[in-house]
Design a protein around this motif. Structure first.
Motif, PDB file in Angstrom:
ATOM      1  N   GLY A   1      31.015  22.702  64.910  1.00  0.00           N
ATOM      2  CA  GLY A   1      30.217  22.524  66.122  1.00  0.00           C
ATOM      3  C   GLY A   1      28.751  22.858  65.949  1.00  0.00           C
ATOM      4  O   GLY A   1      27.945  22.597  66.845  1.00  0.00           O
ATOM      5  N   GLY A   2      28.406  23.451  64.813  1.00  0.00           N
ATOM      6  CA  GLY A   2      27.015  23.680  64.463  1.00  0.00           C
ATOM      7  C   GLY A   2      26.273  24.653  65.359  1.00  0.00           C
ATOM      8  O   GLY A   2      26.854  25.551  65.975  1.00  0.00           O
ATOM      9  N   MET A   3      24.963  24.463  65.425  1.00  0.00           N
ATOM     10  CA  MET A   3      24.092  25.362  66.157  1.00  0.00           C
ATOM     11  C   MET A   3      24.468  25.445  67.635  1.00  0.00           C
ATOM     12  O   MET A   3      24.458  26.531  68.235  1.00  0.00           O
ATOM     13  N   ARG A   4      24.836  24.312  68.241  1.00  0.00           N
ATOM     14  CA  ARG A   4      25.178  24.314  69.657  1.00  0.00           C
ATOM     15  C   ARG A   4      26.378  25.226  69.930  1.00  0.00           C
ATOM     16  O   ARG A   4      26.362  26.032  70.862  1.00  0.00           O
ATOM     17  N   HIS A   5      27.398  25.136  69.080  1.00  0.00           N
ATOM     18  CA  HIS A   5      28.585  25.980  69.247  1.00  0.00           C
ATOM     19  C   HIS A   5      28.209  27.449  69.033  1.00  0.00           C
ATOM     20  O   HIS A   5      28.659  28.325  69.785  1.00  0.00           O
ATOM     21  N   PHE A   6      27.393  27.710  68.011  1.00  0.00           N
ATOM     22  CA  PHE A   6      26.980  29.082  67.724  1.00  0.00           C
ATOM     23  C   PHE A   6      26.264  29.689  68.922  1.00  0.00           C
ATOM     24  O   PHE A   6      26.562  30.815  69.343  1.00  0.00           O
ATOM     25  N   LEU A   7      25.284  28.956  69.479  1.00  0.00           N
ATOM     26  CA  LEU A   7      24.503  29.497  70.591  1.00  0.00           C
ATOM     27  C   LEU A   7      25.345  29.675  71.852  1.00  0.00           C
ATOM     28  O   LEU A   7      25.152  30.640  72.598  1.00  0.00           O
ATOM     29  N   GLU A   8      26.285  28.763  72.082  1.00  0.00           N
ATOM     30  CA  GLU A   8      27.110  28.857  73.284  1.00  0.00           C
ATOM     31  C   GLU A   8      28.090  30.015  73.216  1.00  0.00           C
ATOM     32  O   GLU A   8      28.359  30.677  74.223  1.00  0.00           O
ATOM     33  N   HIS A   9      28.626  30.290  72.014  1.00  0.00           N
ATOM     34  CA  HIS A   9      29.703  31.280  71.902  1.00  0.00           C
ATOM     35  C   HIS A   9      29.224  32.645  71.398  1.00  0.00           C
ATOM     36  O   HIS A   9      29.748  33.673  71.838  1.00  0.00           O
ATOM     37  N   LEU A  10      28.276  32.657  70.453  1.00  0.00           N
ATOM     38  CA  LEU A  10      27.805  33.925  69.903  1.00  0.00           C
ATOM     39  C   LEU A  10      26.408  34.284  70.403  1.00  0.00           C
ATOM     40  O   LEU A  10      25.981  35.437  70.300  1.00  0.00           O
ATOM     41  N   GLY A  11      25.715  33.307  70.950  1.00  0.00           N
ATOM     42  CA  GLY A  11      24.362  33.546  71.432  1.00  0.00           C
ATOM     43  C   GLY A  11      24.258  34.585  72.521  1.00  0.00           C
ATOM     44  O   GLY A  11      23.344  35.424  72.490  1.00  0.00           O
ATOM     45  N   PRO A  12      25.156  34.592  73.546  1.00  0.00           N
ATOM     46  CA  PRO A  12      25.011  35.579  74.620  1.00  0.00           C
ATOM     47  C   PRO A  12      25.017  37.027  74.132  1.00  0.00           C
ATOM     48  O   PRO A  12      24.225  37.854  74.601  1.00  0.00           O
ATOM     49  N   GLY A  13      25.884  37.343  73.173  1.00  0.00           N
ATOM     50  CA  GLY A  13      25.906  38.711  72.644  1.00  0.00           C
ATOM     51  C   GLY A  13      24.624  39.043  71.899  1.00  0.00           C
ATOM     52  O   GLY A  13      24.096  40.159  72.008  1.00  0.00           O
TER      53      GLY A  13
ATOM     54  N   ALA B   1      21.709  37.676  72.524  1.00  0.00           N
ATOM     55  CA  ALA B   1      20.657  37.784  73.532  1.00  0.00           C
ATOM     56  C   ALA B   1      20.682  39.150  74.214  1.00  0.00           C
ATOM     57  O   ALA B   1      19.624  39.698  74.553  1.00  0.00           O
ATOM     58  N   ARG B   2      21.881  39.712  74.407  1.00  0.00           N
ATOM     59  CA  ARG B   2      21.959  41.054  75.002  1.00  0.00           C
ATOM     60  C   ARG B   2      21.324  42.087  74.076  1.00  0.00           C
ATOM     61  O   ARG B   2      20.640  43.003  74.524  1.00  0.00           O
ATOM     62  N   ARG B   3      21.548  41.929  72.765  1.00  0.00           N
ATOM     63  CA  ARG B   3      20.953  42.876  71.813  1.00  0.00           C
ATOM     64  C   ARG B   3      19.433  42.719  71.756  1.00  0.00           C
ATOM     65  O   ARG B   3      18.720  43.691  71.484  1.00  0.00           O
ATOM     66  N   TRP B   4      18.938  41.517  71.987  1.00  0.00           N
ATOM     67  CA  TRP B   4      17.489  41.316  71.974  1.00  0.00           C
ATOM     68  C   TRP B   4      16.795  42.161  73.036  1.00  0.00           C
ATOM     69  O   TRP B   4      15.631  42.523  72.880  1.00  0.00           O
ATOM     70  N   LYS B   5      17.490  42.445  74.130  1.00  0.00           N
ATOM     71  CA  LYS B   5      16.870  43.179  75.228  1.00  0.00           C
ATOM     72  C   LYS B   5      16.730  44.665  74.924  1.00  0.00           C
ATOM     73  O   LYS B   5      16.046  45.388  75.635  1.00  0.00           O
ATOM     74  N   VAL B   6      17.419  45.114  73.861  1.00  0.00           N
ATOM     75  CA  VAL B   6      17.326  46.523  73.461  1.00  0.00           C
ATOM     76  C   VAL B   6      16.696  46.555  72.070  1.00  0.00           C
ATOM     77  O   VAL B   6      17.384  46.452  71.061  1.00  0.00           O
ATOM     78  N   VAL B   7      15.384  46.647  72.030  1.00  0.00           N
ATOM     79  CA  VAL B   7      14.657  46.639  70.760  1.00  0.00           C
ATOM     80  C   VAL B   7      14.066  48.027  70.544  1.00  0.00           C
ATOM     81  O   VAL B   7      13.157  48.450  71.265  1.00  0.00           O
ATOM     82  N   GLU B   8      14.625  48.733  69.580  1.00  0.00           N
ATOM     83  CA  GLU B   8      14.135  50.082  69.298  1.00  0.00           C
ATOM     84  C   GLU B   8      12.740  50.018  68.682  1.00  0.00           C
ATOM     85  O   GLU B   8      12.445  49.137  67.865  1.00  0.00           O
TER      86      GLU B   8
END
Length: 313
Positions: free
Chosen positions: A241-253, A255-262
């Motif tokens: 499924g490539g990049m689209r599948h990756f972003l849809e299924h693993l992207g949300p997690g 993105a949550r880590r992006w909001k916590v940048v030490e």
């Protein structure tokens, strides 16, 4: 300008300038080196011998040295030059003064490139009479080993100068990438700075040591990104499924880590912690020994990667 021949002026002969000079000579250019330091001559000799030890196909060092002249002033270096590669310290007034001297003495259609890693080409060219011929040609250190050159046009850079820069850097075996617009730090340094911030934080928090972190990188994403960049890697990580599948299924997690940048502080304690670990690890080995080992390893990786890619065809 024929990018496969001609004269190159190297203005500023620190680590980057010396590396450029050796590379240009190895690709058949006549090179003029200018630097205010009185000891530049022996350093040029050492740089060329280092280059030919790393890359024997570059030719005999004595032959390469016949193509390089150390000259006393900027005007003598750039007179009749086809390309000027500037490598002076990262001080805007100093570089602007240099470019005024360079454009006054260099031929009208000479390409003028700066190795700067921090200054914007529009600022560098602001006082120039001929800003259309200035670009940033930012290498990754050392330029005789690592192929990337970020070509960054300024607000008034002419298309012909960008095309000439790309052709020139390709002709000396580099891989130029033209940035679509100016941005602080350009691209490669922004990426490594962001990653290094996380590296410092992880070590400062006692999650890993500096040596362990280096091993983690070189045995995982270092190998991965040497052969496929982040977007290609994650595209493949998404399976069929490539990049689209990756972003849809693993992207949300992610993105949550992006909001916590030490944000680690480079305070005295952190500087001492990181510096002591690195210094203890490399104690007993000189800078020259370490850089030569690094350069040989990086060249081996590049050659193996390129050979694998050629085999695909």
């Amino acid at each position: 300008m024929d990018p496969s021949q001609g004269t190159v002026a190297v203005i500023g002969a620190g680590t980057i300038g010396l590396s450029w000079a050796a590379l240009f000579a190895a690709h058949g250019r006549t090179v003029r080196v200018q630097d205010p330091r009185p000891d530049v001559g022996p350093e040029v000799v050492a740089a060329v011998r280092h280059h030919t030890r790393l890359q024997p196909r570059a030719g005999d060092p004595e032959e390469l040295l016949t193509r390089i002249a150390v000259v006393a002033d900027v005007e003598a270096a750039v007179t009749g030059a086809d390309v000027v590669q500037e490598n002076a310290p990262e001080r805007l007034p100093l570089k602007q003064e240099l470019f005024a001297r360079i454009e006054a003495a260099a031929p009208e259609r000479a390409l003028i490139a700066s190795s700067t890693s921090a200054l914007m080409p529009s600022d560098l060219a602001r006082e120039m009479r001929t800003p259309e011929r200035l670009v940033v040609g930012h290498p990754f250190n050392p330029p005789e080993v690592l192929p990337l050159v970020e070509v960054v046009p300024g607000e008034r850079t002419a298309p012909w100068a960008v095309e000439a820069a790309v052709a020139f850097y390709r002709s000396v075996g580099r891989k130029p990438v033209v940035l679509h617009r100016e941005i602080g730090g350009f691209v490669a340094n922004r990426l490594q700075s962001t990653l290094f911030r996380e590296c410092v934080w992880l070590v400062s928090q006692g999650v890993v040591s500096a040596a362990e972190l280096d091993e983690i990188v070189t045995e995982s994403i270092g190998v991965r990104w040497a052969t496929a960049g982040p977007f290609e890697s994650f595209h493949l990580g998404g399976g069929p499924g490539g990049m689209r599948h990756f972003l849809e299924h693993l992207g949300p997690g992610m993105a949550r880590r992006w909001k916590v940048v030490e944000q680690p502080e480079l305070d005295e304690a952190t500087v001492e912690l990181v510096s002591n670990q690195v210094e203890e690890r490399f104690a007993g080995r000189t800078y020259e020994q370490l850089t030569e080992a690094r350069d040989r390893a990086q060249l081996a990786v590049i050659r193996a990667r390129d050979a694998a890619r050629d085999g695909e065809g």
